[in-house]
Design a protein around this motif. Structure first.
Motif, PDB file in Angstrom:
ATOM      1  N   ASN A  32       0.795  -1.234   0.000  1.00  0.00           N
ATOM      2  CA  ASN A  32       0.000   0.000   0.000  1.00  0.00           C
ATOM      3  C   ASN A  32       0.831   1.290   0.000  1.00  0.00           C
ATOM      4  OD1 ASN A  32      -2.737   0.176  -0.331  1.00  0.00           O
ATOM      5  ND2 ASN A  32      -3.010   1.166   1.670  1.00  0.00           N
ATOM      6  N   LYS A  35       3.662   1.418  -4.614  1.00  0.00           N
ATOM      7  CA  LYS A  35       4.683   0.891  -5.514  1.00  0.00           C
ATOM      8  C   LYS A  35       4.145   0.640  -6.923  1.00  0.00           C
ATOM      9  CE  LYS A  35       6.840  -2.742  -3.970  1.00  0.00           C
ATOM     10  NZ  LYS A  35       6.259  -3.861  -4.722  1.00  0.00           N
ATOM     11  N   SER A  36       2.999  -0.018  -7.012  1.00  0.00           N
ATOM     12  CA  SER A  36       2.439  -0.271  -8.347  1.00  0.00           C
ATOM     13  C   SER A  36       2.128   1.046  -9.047  1.00  0.00           C
ATOM     14  CB  SER A  36       1.146  -1.086  -8.256  1.00  0.00           C
ATOM     15  OG  SER A  36       1.307  -2.166  -7.400  1.00  0.00           O
ATOM     16  N   SER A  37       1.566   1.979  -8.293  1.00  0.00           N
ATOM     17  CA  SER A  37       1.239   3.283  -8.878  1.00  0.00           C
ATOM     18  C   SER A  37       2.491   3.976  -9.392  1.00  0.00           C
ATOM     19  CB  SER A  37       0.561   4.182  -7.839  1.00  0.00           C
ATOM     20  OG  SER A  37      -0.562   3.542  -7.298  1.00  0.00           O
ATOM     21  N   SER A  52      -2.581  -3.064  -6.007  1.00  0.00           N
ATOM     22  CA  SER A  52      -2.850  -4.253  -5.193  1.00  0.00           C
ATOM     23  C   SER A  52      -4.180  -4.234  -4.466  1.00  0.00           C
ATOM     24  CB  SER A  52      -1.734  -4.405  -4.174  1.00  0.00           C
ATOM     25  OG  SER A  52      -1.533  -3.154  -3.548  1.00  0.00           O
ATOM     26  N   ASP A 144       1.935  14.379  -2.447  1.00  0.00           N
ATOM     27  CA  ASP A 144       0.789  15.305  -2.598  1.00  0.00           C
ATOM     28  C   ASP A 144      -0.077  15.335  -1.352  1.00  0.00           C
ATOM     29  OD1 ASP A 144      -1.775  13.285  -3.526  1.00  0.00           O
ATOM     30  OD2 ASP A 144       0.251  12.524  -3.795  1.00  0.00           O
ATOM     31  N   SER A 172       2.715   9.911  -7.525  1.00  0.00           N
ATOM     32  CA  SER A 172       2.273   9.264  -8.769  1.00  0.00           C
ATOM     33  C   SER A 172       1.005   9.918  -9.273  1.00  0.00           C
ATOM     34  CB  SER A 172       2.019   7.777  -8.532  1.00  0.00           C
ATOM     35  OG  SER A 172       3.148   7.185  -7.991  1.00  0.00           O
TER      36      SER A 172
HETATM   37  P1  GDP Z   1       1.221  -0.886  -3.552  1.00  0.00           P
HETATM   38  O1  GDP Z   1       0.500  -1.842  -2.678  1.00  0.00           O
HETATM   39  O2  GDP Z   1       2.480  -0.415  -2.900  1.00  0.00           O
HETATM   40  O3  GDP Z   1       1.444  -1.359  -4.952  1.00  0.00           O
HETATM   41  O4  GDP Z   1       0.311   0.431  -3.594  1.00  0.00           O
HETATM   42  P2  GDP Z   1      -0.665   0.964  -4.749  1.00  0.00           P
HETATM   43  O5  GDP Z   1       0.104   1.530  -5.880  1.00  0.00           O
HETATM   44  O6  GDP Z   1      -1.683  -0.084  -5.039  1.00  0.00           O
HETATM   45  O7  GDP Z   1      -1.343   2.218  -3.987  1.00  0.00           O
HETATM   46  C1  GDP Z   1      -2.020   2.051  -2.771  1.00  0.00           C
HETATM   47  C2  GDP Z   1      -3.056   3.157  -2.630  1.00  0.00           C
HETATM   48  O8  GDP Z   1      -2.410   4.430  -2.548  1.00  0.00           O
HETATM   49  C3  GDP Z   1      -4.000   3.249  -3.826  1.00  0.00           C
HETATM   50  O9  GDP Z   1      -5.272   3.564  -3.338  1.00  0.00           O
HETATM   51  C4  GDP Z   1      -3.439   4.398  -4.655  1.00  0.00           C
HETATM   52  O10 GDP Z   1      -4.409   5.066  -5.405  1.00  0.00           O
HETATM   53  C5  GDP Z   1      -2.866   5.298  -3.568  1.00  0.00           C
HETATM   54  N1  GDP Z   1      -1.715   6.075  -4.091  1.00  0.00           N
HETATM   55  C6  GDP Z   1      -0.636   5.583  -4.718  1.00  0.00           C
HETATM   56  N2  GDP Z   1       0.224   6.575  -5.052  1.00  0.00           N
HETATM   57  C7  GDP Z   1      -0.326   7.719  -4.628  1.00  0.00           C
HETATM   58  C8  GDP Z   1       0.076   9.106  -4.685  1.00  0.00           C
HETATM   59  O11 GDP Z   1       1.138   9.495  -5.201  1.00  0.00           O
HETATM   60  N3  GDP Z   1      -0.785  10.011  -4.117  1.00  0.00           N
HETATM   61  C9  GDP Z   1      -1.939   9.647  -3.524  1.00  0.00           C
HETATM   62  N4  GDP Z   1      -2.688  10.612  -2.998  1.00  0.00           N
HETATM   63  N5  GDP Z   1      -2.355   8.368  -3.477  1.00  0.00           N
HETATM   64  C10 GDP Z   1      -1.567   7.410  -4.011  1.00  0.00           C
END
Ligand code: GDP
Length: 206
Positions: A32, A35-37, A52, A144, A172
């Protein structure tokens, strides 16, 4: 800037990893963290890395080839995944071997939520990499959502107390810091070809 990323494959054993000698930059972080973003934003592709729904479920090293010259290696749920104990031990062994034995590994990017920069698990990871002399850099995510001054303060603490010399601010969602990070990833990969990397965290005792 060109940052053309394509998914190569997912691997669950060190022996299966590519043998083409291209430099690798691993990206790790808590589930969360964004990372994917971040991978999607870097590649300007919405669905390259799946965001994820079930954090920490996949336990593979996911390779993305960038500009045909280096690999970004996504290591989902590294160290923090909610899994059965035996699965967790297998995954820990695989990732540890990867970090310690993989010659192509150039640096590890630790993703840290800009709002929570000093979580115990992240600090433990920083110490571990420092101890093992694996070069790391930090990518602050979701900038942000924080005030600039706050982010700057966190950044300072991470570099001053934890001696991580290379820290990037990103969002992102807003596209913040992407160009800077792309340039540096490329640079880190290129420098590794000449055997000269300067992103080792210094020991706090020096
Ligand atoms: P991962 O589990 O590390 O791959 O995380 P995700 O990329 O799935 O992101 C987890 C949550 O954080 C999602 O709801 C995204 O929309 C949110 N998120 C990711 N990057 C950002 C960002 O730069 N800004 C904001 N405000 N939310 C983000």
């Amino acid at each position: 800037m060109k940052f053309s990323a394509t998914f190569l494959s997912s691997f669950s054993a060190i022996e299966q990893l590519p043998k083409d000698g291209k430099p690798e930059i691993a990206v790790i972080g808590r589930s969360n963290v964004g990372k994917s973003s971040l991978i999607n934003a870097l590649a300007e592709r919405k669905q390259l890395a799946k965001t994820s729904a079930t954090p920490g479920k996949t336990r593979t090293l996911n390779f993305y080839e960038v500009n045909g010259t280096f690999y970004l290696v996504d290591m989902p749920g590294y160290g923090y995944a909610k899994q059965a104990k035996s699965d967790r031990a297998d995954w820990a062994r695989l990732t540890e071997r990867y970090f310690l034995e993989r010659k192509e590994l150039t640096a590890v990017g630790l993703l840290v939520d800009a709002r929570h920069p000093a979580l115990e698990s992240d600090l433990v990871a920083i110490e571990w990499f420092r101890d093992k002399k694996v070069p790391i850099f930090i990518v602050l995510t979701k900038c942000d959502k924080s005030k600039q001054a706050e982010v700057a303060q966190h950044e300072k603490a991470l570099s001053k107390y934890y001696h991580v010399p290379l820290i990037f601010r990103t969002s992102s969602v807003k596209g913040l810091g992407m160009l800077e990070l792309k340039k540096n990833l490329q640079k880190i990969a290129e420098e590794s070809n000449f055997g000269g990397l300067h992103v080792f965290p210094q020991s706090s005792h020096e």
